[in-house]
Motif scaffolding. Sequence first.
Motif, PDB file in Angstrom:
ATOM      1  N   CYS A  14      30.891  43.891  30.633  1.00 43.59           N
ATOM      2  CA  CYS A  14      31.674  44.305  31.974  1.00 43.59           C
ATOM      3  C   CYS A  14      30.814  44.923  33.044  1.00 43.59           C
ATOM      4  CB  CYS A  14      33.177  45.035  31.602  1.00 43.59           C
ATOM      5  SG  CYS A  14      34.249  44.633  30.640  1.00 43.59           S
ATOM      6  N   GLU A  15      31.163  44.521  34.280  1.00 47.23           N
ATOM      7  CA  GLU A  15      30.478  45.302  35.092  1.00 47.23           C
ATOM      8  C   GLU A  15      30.874  46.589  35.291  1.00 47.23           C
ATOM      9  OE1 GLU A  15      31.447  43.356  38.768  1.00 47.23           O
ATOM     10  OE2 GLU A  15      30.548  41.402  38.381  1.00 47.23           O
ATOM     11  N   PRO A  16      30.076  47.520  36.111  1.00 46.11           N
ATOM     12  CA  PRO A  16      30.962  49.051  35.979  1.00 46.11           C
ATOM     13  C   PRO A  16      32.215  49.062  36.711  1.00 46.11           C
ATOM     14  CG  PRO A  16      28.415  48.600  36.885  1.00 46.11           C
ATOM     15  CD  PRO A  16      28.945  47.346  36.618  1.00 46.11           C
ATOM     16  N   ILE A  17      33.006  50.048  36.126  1.00 43.62           N
ATOM     17  CA  ILE A  17      34.355  50.376  36.933  1.00 43.62           C
ATOM     18  C   ILE A  17      34.189  50.796  38.296  1.00 43.62           C
ATOM     19  CG2 ILE A  17      36.138  51.707  36.676  1.00 43.62           C
ATOM     20  CD1 ILE A  17      35.754  52.124  33.460  1.00 43.62           C
ATOM     21  N   ARG A  18      34.994  50.042  38.933  1.00 43.69           N
ATOM     22  CA  ARG A  18      35.127  50.037  40.460  1.00 43.69           C
ATOM     23  C   ARG A  18      36.501  50.768  40.928  1.00 43.69           C
ATOM     24  NH1 ARG A  18      33.475  44.484  43.419  1.00 43.69           N
ATOM     25  NH2 ARG A  18      32.698  43.505  41.493  1.00 43.69           N
ATOM     26  N   ILE A  19      36.683  51.338  42.030  1.00 37.92           N
ATOM     27  CA  ILE A  19      37.897  51.754  42.417  1.00 37.92           C
ATOM     28  C   ILE A  19      38.458  51.054  43.750  1.00 37.92           C
ATOM     29  CG2 ILE A  19      39.263  54.037  43.252  1.00 37.92           C
ATOM     30  CD1 ILE A  19      38.129  54.424  40.458  1.00 37.92           C
ATOM     31  N   ASP A  20      39.775  50.412  43.503  1.00 38.76           N
ATOM     32  CA  ASP A  20      40.431  49.829  44.522  1.00 38.76           C
ATOM     33  C   ASP A  20      40.168  50.920  45.572  1.00 38.76           C
ATOM     34  OD1 ASP A  20      42.293  48.650  46.246  1.00 38.76           O
ATOM     35  OD2 ASP A  20      42.901  47.214  44.619  1.00 38.76           O
ATOM     36  N   LEU A  70      33.755  31.998  34.695  1.00 41.85           N
ATOM     37  CA  LEU A  70      34.936  32.284  35.671  1.00 41.85           C
ATOM     38  C   LEU A  70      34.842  33.745  35.875  1.00 41.85           C
ATOM     39  CD1 LEU A  70      37.348  31.247  37.131  1.00 41.85           C
ATOM     40  CD2 LEU A  70      38.682  31.441  34.970  1.00 41.85           C
ATOM     41  N   PRO A  71      35.077  34.313  36.810  1.00 44.35           N
ATOM     42  CA  PRO A  71      35.339  35.744  37.053  1.00 44.35           C
ATOM     43  C   PRO A  71      36.675  36.502  36.504  1.00 44.35           C
ATOM     44  CG  PRO A  71      34.655  34.825  39.125  1.00 44.35           C
ATOM     45  CD  PRO A  71      34.945  33.731  38.154  1.00 44.35           C
ATOM     46  N   LEU A  72      36.699  37.257  35.717  1.00 40.30           N
ATOM     47  CA  LEU A  72      38.062  37.617  35.058  1.00 40.30           C
ATOM     48  C   LEU A  72      38.020  39.119  35.361  1.00 40.30           C
ATOM     49  CD1 LEU A  72      38.092  35.762  31.653  1.00 40.30           C
ATOM     50  CD2 LEU A  72      39.188  34.942  33.667  1.00 40.30           C
ATOM     51  N   GLU A  73      39.030  39.748  35.452  1.00 42.80           N
ATOM     52  CA  GLU A  73      39.375  41.150  35.880  1.00 42.80           C
ATOM     53  C   GLU A  73      40.414  41.832  34.963  1.00 42.80           C
ATOM     54  OE1 GLU A  73      40.717  44.036  39.734  1.00 42.80           O
ATOM     55  OE2 GLU A  73      40.683  41.803  39.951  1.00 42.80           O
ATOM     56  N   PHE A  74      40.085  43.093  34.596  1.00 45.86           N
ATOM     57  CA  PHE A  74      40.908  44.099  34.227  1.00 45.86           C
ATOM     58  C   PHE A  74      41.468  44.933  35.229  1.00 45.86           C
ATOM     59  CE2 PHE A  74      39.462  43.904  29.350  1.00 45.86           C
ATOM     60  CZ  PHE A  74      40.065  42.910  29.058  1.00 45.86           C
ATOM     61  N   TYR A  75      42.706  45.391  35.344  1.00 44.53           N
ATOM     62  CA  TYR A  75      43.042  45.952  36.493  1.00 44.53           C
ATOM     63  C   TYR A  75      44.123  47.116  35.695  1.00 44.53           C
ATOM     64  CZ  TYR A  75      44.794  47.521  41.026  1.00 44.53           C
ATOM     65  OH  TYR A  75      44.719  48.069  42.371  1.00 44.53           O
ATOM     66  N   ILE A 107      42.148  50.515  48.329  1.00 46.51           N
ATOM     67  CA  ILE A 107      43.513  50.560  48.810  1.00 46.51           C
ATOM     68  C   ILE A 107      44.593  51.362  47.975  1.00 46.51           C
ATOM     69  CG2 ILE A 107      45.535  49.200  49.628  1.00 46.51           C
ATOM     70  CD1 ILE A 107      43.378  47.111  50.452  1.00 46.51           C
ATOM     71  N   THR A 108      44.470  50.945  46.641  1.00 44.47           N
ATOM     72  CA  THR A 108      45.420  51.540  45.685  1.00 44.47           C
ATOM     73  C   THR A 108      44.930  52.661  44.934  1.00 44.47           C
ATOM     74  OG1 THR A 108      44.728  50.230  43.784  1.00 44.47           O
ATOM     75  CG2 THR A 108      46.409  49.121  45.296  1.00 44.47           C
ATOM     76  N   GLY A 109      43.525  53.021  44.772  1.00 42.62           N
ATOM     77  CA  GLY A 109      42.822  53.911  44.017  1.00 42.62           C
ATOM     78  C   GLY A 109      42.933  53.798  42.408  1.00 42.62           C
ATOM     79  N   LYS A 110      43.308  52.192  42.137  1.00 42.14           N
ATOM     80  CA  LYS A 110      43.420  51.998  40.869  1.00 42.14           C
ATOM     81  C   LYS A 110      41.796  51.629  40.403  1.00 42.14           C
ATOM     82  CE  LYS A 110      47.955  52.464  40.412  1.00 42.14           C
ATOM     83  NZ  LYS A 110      48.513  53.193  39.361  1.00 42.14           N
ATOM     84  N   PHE A 160      43.858  40.382  34.885  1.00 42.73           N
ATOM     85  CA  PHE A 160      44.728  41.032  33.703  1.00 42.73           C
ATOM     86  C   PHE A 160      45.076  42.343  33.657  1.00 42.73           C
ATOM     87  CE2 PHE A 160      42.497  37.304  31.751  1.00 42.73           C
ATOM     88  CZ  PHE A 160      43.644  36.739  31.180  1.00 42.73           C
ATOM     89  N   GLU A 161      46.366  42.943  33.833  1.00 46.87           N
ATOM     90  CA  GLU A 161      46.751  44.352  33.743  1.00 46.87           C
ATOM     91  C   GLU A 161      46.576  44.968  32.453  1.00 46.87           C
ATOM     92  OE1 GLU A 161      50.988  46.258  33.993  1.00 46.87           O
ATOM     93  OE2 GLU A 161      50.674  45.106  35.576  1.00 46.87           O
ATOM     94  N   VAL A 162      45.967  46.069  32.346  1.00 47.70           N
ATOM     95  CA  VAL A 162      45.715  46.896  31.317  1.00 47.70           C
ATOM     96  C   VAL A 162      46.050  48.426  31.547  1.00 47.70           C
ATOM     97  CG1 VAL A 162      43.780  45.489  30.501  1.00 47.70           C
ATOM     98  CG2 VAL A 162      43.266  47.426  31.914  1.00 47.70           C
ATOM     99  N   GLY A 163      46.407  49.052  30.676  1.00 49.90           N
ATOM    100  CA  GLY A 163      46.806  50.413  30.441  1.00 49.90           C
ATOM    101  C   GLY A 163      45.861  51.415  30.423  1.00 49.90           C
ATOM    102  N   ASP A 164      44.526  51.215  29.578  1.00 52.37           N
ATOM    103  CA  ASP A 164      43.507  51.797  29.362  1.00 52.37           C
ATOM    104  C   ASP A 164      42.109  50.980  29.537  1.00 52.37           C
ATOM    105  OD1 ASP A 164      41.551  53.249  28.442  1.00 52.37           O
ATOM    106  OD2 ASP A 164      42.358  54.368  26.938  1.00 52.37           O
ATOM    107  N   ILE A 165      41.376  50.984  30.711  1.00 50.87           N
ATOM    108  CA  ILE A 165      40.431  50.342  30.918  1.00 50.87           C
ATOM    109  C   ILE A 165      39.229  50.587  30.228  1.00 50.87           C
ATOM    110  CG2 ILE A 165      39.406  51.629  32.931  1.00 50.87           C
ATOM    111  CD1 ILE A 165      39.220  48.940  34.477  1.00 50.87           C
ATOM    112  N   GLU A 166      38.902  51.921  29.825  1.00 53.57           N
ATOM    113  CA  GLU A 166      37.790  52.079  28.968  1.00 53.57           C
ATOM    114  C   GLU A 166      38.102  51.537  27.653  1.00 53.57           C
ATOM    115  OE1 GLU A 166      38.704  54.912  30.525  1.00 53.57           O
ATOM    116  OE2 GLU A 166      37.186  55.515  31.791  1.00 53.57           O
TER     117      GLU A 166
END
Length: 128
Positions: free
Chosen positions: A99-105, A121-126, A107-110, A80-86
Amino acid sequence: MELKKLHHVAIIASNYQLSKAFYTEVLSLEIIKETYRESRDSYKLDLGLNGEYIIELFSFPNPPERVSRPEAAGLRHLAFEVGDIEKSIKELETKGVSCEPIRIDEITGKRFTFFADPDDLPLEFYEV
């Protein structure tokens, strides 16, 4: 072939009421339609996000378990796309979801993080 966009993702819940509450109350997805199919002893819940149909949540009697971690073969996760991950993480935590600790992509740095639905089921905030 003309593919226009992803239409929906189908999820089979082991506990329909628990998963329904998670997706509608925790993630705040909108209920579009709920159907009970007596011949299958099965519910089908159509869920939307910002007016777009995105998830079909199903119940079936005694569904088999499936390996679901992100590194298993098959569907890796749902993001799921989010604007503010915290802020998004804090909202989940207030509803009892960790949630797991925040990671950095790399490739994109996001920034992104993973959490799980009631069936693990694994879900993600990006963050974008």
